[in-house]
Write a protein that holds these residues in place. Structure first.
Motif, PDB file in Angstrom:
ATOM      1  N   PHE A 126      -4.066 -10.743  32.244  1.00  0.00           N
ATOM      2  CA  PHE A 126      -4.066 -10.158  30.903  1.00  0.00           C
ATOM      3  C   PHE A 126      -3.771 -11.227  29.858  1.00  0.00           C
ATOM      4  O   PHE A 126      -2.914 -12.091  30.066  1.00  0.00           O
ATOM      5  N   ILE A 127      -4.443 -11.127  28.718  1.00  0.00           N
ATOM      6  CA  ILE A 127      -4.005 -11.787  27.493  1.00  0.00           C
ATOM      7  C   ILE A 127      -3.950 -10.702  26.428  1.00  0.00           C
ATOM      8  O   ILE A 127      -4.973 -10.067  26.117  1.00  0.00           O
ATOM      9  N   GLY A 128      -2.768 -10.458  25.884  1.00  0.00           N
ATOM     10  CA  GLY A 128      -2.601  -9.459  24.846  1.00  0.00           C
ATOM     11  C   GLY A 128      -1.956 -10.059  23.614  1.00  0.00           C
ATOM     12  O   GLY A 128      -1.134 -10.974  23.709  1.00  0.00           O
ATOM     13  N   VAL A 129      -2.343  -9.547  22.456  1.00  0.00           N
ATOM     14  CA  VAL A 129      -1.782  -9.994  21.186  1.00  0.00           C
ATOM     15  C   VAL A 129      -1.081  -8.822  20.507  1.00  0.00           C
ATOM     16  O   VAL A 129      -1.644  -7.732  20.396  1.00  0.00           O
TER      17      VAL A 129
ATOM     18  N   LEU B 103       1.212  -3.651  25.536  1.00  0.00           N
ATOM     19  CA  LEU B 103       0.505  -2.850  26.531  1.00  0.00           C
ATOM     20  C   LEU B 103       0.196  -3.659  27.784  1.00  0.00           C
ATOM     21  O   LEU B 103       0.283  -3.149  28.904  1.00  0.00           O
ATOM     22  N   SER B 104      -0.141  -4.936  27.608  1.00  0.00           N
ATOM     23  CA  SER B 104      -0.429  -5.797  28.755  1.00  0.00           C
ATOM     24  C   SER B 104       0.801  -5.984  29.624  1.00  0.00           C
ATOM     25  O   SER B 104       0.736  -5.894  30.861  1.00  0.00           O
ATOM     26  N   LEU B 105       1.930  -6.264  29.000  1.00  0.00           N
ATOM     27  CA  LEU B 105       3.175  -6.428  29.747  1.00  0.00           C
ATOM     28  C   LEU B 105       3.572  -5.132  30.443  1.00  0.00           C
ATOM     29  O   LEU B 105       3.959  -5.126  31.620  1.00  0.00           O
TER      30      LEU B 105
ATOM     31  N   THR C 278       0.512  -0.898  40.700  1.00  0.00           N
ATOM     32  CA  THR C 278       0.983  -0.501  42.028  1.00  0.00           C
ATOM     33  C   THR C 278       0.282  -1.276  43.143  1.00  0.00           C
ATOM     34  O   THR C 278       0.848  -1.451  44.221  1.00  0.00           O
ATOM     35  N   ASP C 279      -0.934  -1.747  42.901  1.00  0.00           N
ATOM     36  CA  ASP C 279      -1.675  -2.507  43.912  1.00  0.00           C
ATOM     37  C   ASP C 279      -1.383  -4.005  43.849  1.00  0.00           C
ATOM     38  O   ASP C 279      -1.929  -4.774  44.645  1.00  0.00           O
ATOM     39  N   LYS C 280      -0.563  -4.410  42.892  1.00  0.00           N
ATOM     40  CA  LYS C 280      -0.237  -5.833  42.693  1.00  0.00           C
ATOM     41  C   LYS C 280      -1.515  -6.660  42.556  1.00  0.00           C
ATOM     42  O   LYS C 280      -1.707  -7.679  43.217  1.00  0.00           O
ATOM     43  N   SER C 281      -2.373  -6.205  41.659  1.00  0.00           N
ATOM     44  CA  SER C 281      -3.645  -6.890  41.426  1.00  0.00           C
ATOM     45  C   SER C 281      -3.615  -7.778  40.182  1.00  0.00           C
ATOM     46  O   SER C 281      -4.601  -8.463  39.894  1.00  0.00           O
ATOM     47  N   ILE C 282      -2.501  -7.772  39.446  1.00  0.00           N
ATOM     48  CA  ILE C 282      -2.377  -8.618  38.265  1.00  0.00           C
ATOM     49  C   ILE C 282      -1.766  -9.955  38.665  1.00  0.00           C
ATOM     50  O   ILE C 282      -0.650 -10.012  39.174  1.00  0.00           O
ATOM     51  N   ASN C 283      -2.504 -11.021  38.446  1.00  0.00           N
ATOM     52  CA  ASN C 283      -2.060 -12.357  38.845  1.00  0.00           C
ATOM     53  C   ASN C 283      -1.242 -13.069  37.771  1.00  0.00           C
ATOM     54  O   ASN C 283      -0.479 -13.988  38.072  1.00  0.00           O
ATOM     55  N   MET C 284      -1.439 -12.657  36.501  1.00  0.00           N
ATOM     56  CA  MET C 284      -0.695 -13.262  35.400  1.00  0.00           C
ATOM     57  C   MET C 284      -0.834 -12.382  34.168  1.00  0.00           C
ATOM     58  O   MET C 284      -1.779 -11.609  34.042  1.00  0.00           O
ATOM     59  N   VAL C 285       0.129 -12.520  33.250  1.00  0.00           N
ATOM     60  CA  VAL C 285       0.066 -11.787  31.983  1.00  0.00           C
ATOM     61  C   VAL C 285       0.579 -12.683  30.876  1.00  0.00           C
ATOM     62  O   VAL C 285       1.566 -13.401  31.043  1.00  0.00           O
ATOM     63  N   CYS C 286      -0.115 -12.653  29.749  1.00  0.00           N
ATOM     64  CA  CYS C 286       0.263 -13.436  28.571  1.00  0.00           C
ATOM     65  C   CYS C 286       0.592 -12.500  27.417  1.00  0.00           C
ATOM     66  O   CYS C 286      -0.202 -11.620  27.073  1.00  0.00           O
ATOM     67  N   SER C 287       1.749 -12.706  26.821  1.00  0.00           N
ATOM     68  CA  SER C 287       2.150 -11.971  25.618  1.00  0.00           C
ATOM     69  C   SER C 287       2.212 -12.929  24.449  1.00  0.00           C
ATOM     70  O   SER C 287       2.988 -13.884  24.447  1.00  0.00           O
TER      71      SER C 287
ATOM     72  N   PRO D 145       8.454  -2.878  28.256  1.00  0.00           N
ATOM     73  CA  PRO D 145       8.289  -3.818  29.366  1.00  0.00           C
ATOM     74  C   PRO D 145       9.609  -4.377  29.881  1.00  0.00           C
ATOM     75  O   PRO D 145       9.769  -4.544  31.107  1.00  0.00           O
ATOM     76  N   LEU D 146      10.548  -4.660  29.008  1.00  0.00           N
ATOM     77  CA  LEU D 146      11.837  -5.213  29.437  1.00  0.00           C
ATOM     78  C   LEU D 146      12.516  -4.311  30.457  1.00  0.00           C
ATOM     79  O   LEU D 146      13.068  -4.776  31.461  1.00  0.00           O
ATOM     80  N   HIS D 147      12.475  -3.011  30.226  1.00  0.00           N
ATOM     81  CA  HIS D 147      13.162  -2.062  31.104  1.00  0.00           C
ATOM     82  C   HIS D 147      12.361  -1.754  32.361  1.00  0.00           C
ATOM     83  O   HIS D 147      12.918  -1.193  33.320  1.00  0.00           O
TER      84      HIS D 147
END
Length: 287
Positions: free
Chosen positions: A144-147, A153-155, A163-172, A213-215
């Motif tokens: 994900f790259i989100g602005v 929403l990305s985070l 749940t499938d652990k398909s996200i390899n990275m996320v950018c906020s 996302p923090l929680h």
């Protein structure tokens, strides 16, 4: 959050022009040959007008090809996938082996809160891509790259719904992370409060934690890269530093950059630094 990050476009255009000699030729025609570049615009993933996304598939792709998902900002109530087109073009230039999904999502209003409506839209797109992975010749791995609101929403999707652990990275990039932050709950800004009211004028704290996302962050979260401005009137510095500290405490791979003198967007050397760091992060975790 109103996206003050449109200055990003000027940098992306400049870099894209520099790199245009290495870009692949585009074609809008779908063929049975999976190794040709292919794009499909305004793919519907729901019944409402905003539920559409654009898909860009690289040449020479395989079933191991990963997809980076772009989520625009706009305070949960505005913005458009076209706002991310310059980022899309830069990724295509610098990462010609990645697929890109650039999506619209339904706007929040007094009748429809951002969460879970907008994360449900992301779920629908990811489900669609997974169901059509063989057709498009892509894998079930994403980044994900989100602005701004799109970063929130990305985070949130990466931390709470993957749940499938398909996200390899996320950018906020300047994304809200904690709706229960005292800097939000006790703010005195009418503009900021109007946006936060999208989650309810007297929201339940449990709901705000569920939408933060923090929680929702756990030790199994994907690698996360965060960029924030120290003078941002919409995103208090604590939105970034508190998430950074929890990522560190949970030993989640992460990078954090705070530009002390920048607000809800930046340009020049700071922007060059942002892309340099994000590019290296993508190379390590998604490419």
């Amino acid at each position: 959050m109103k996206v003050g990050f449109k200055v990003l476009s000027y940098f992306f255009i400049a870099v894209t022009l520099q790199n245009c000699s290495t870009a692949s030729n585009d074609t809008n025609e779908n063929t049975e040959e999976p190794k040709l570049y292919y794009q499909e615009l305004n793919i519907p993933y729901g019944d409402e007008n905003r539920q559409k996304f654009d898909l860009y598939l690289p040449a020479n792709r395989t079933l191991n090809t990963k997809t980076i998902i772009l989520i625009h900002g706009g305070g949960w109530v505005s913005g458009d996938k076209s706002d991310m087109n310059t980022i899309k073009d830069l990724i295509r230039s610098d990462f010609p082996n990645l697929a890109i999904a650039n999506l619209n999502y339904r706007y929040a209003n007094s009748e429809n809160k951002p969460y879970p409506m907008q994360t449900n839209d992301i779920t629908s797109v990811i489900t669609y891509l997974k169901s059509n992975a063989e057709k498009y010749t892509i894998s079930n791995n994403f980044g994900f790259i989100g602005v701004s609101a799109g970063a929130h929403l990305s985070l949130l999707w990466s931390y709470a719904l993957d749940t499938d652990k398909s996200i390899n990275m996320v950018c906020s990039i300047v994304g809200p992370t904690n709706l229960t932050d005292p800097a939000y709950l006790n703010n005195t800004s009418p503009e900021l409060q109007a946006l936060l009211n999208m989650f309810g004028e007297t929201p339940d704290i449990a709901y705000l934690e569920e939408a933060s996302p923090l929680h929702q962050l756990t030790a199994s979260a994907p690698p996360s890269i965060l960029f924030y401005g120290g003078q941002d009137p919409l995103i208090p510095t604590t939105q970034g530093t508190d998430l950074r500290d929890k990522l560190a405490a949970l030993n989640v791979t992460h990078q954090f950059t705070l530009y002390p003198n920048e607000a809800h967007g930046w340009e020049g050397l700071a922007l060059l630094d942002t892309w340099t760091k994000l590019k290296a992060f993508i190379q390590t975790h998604l490419n």
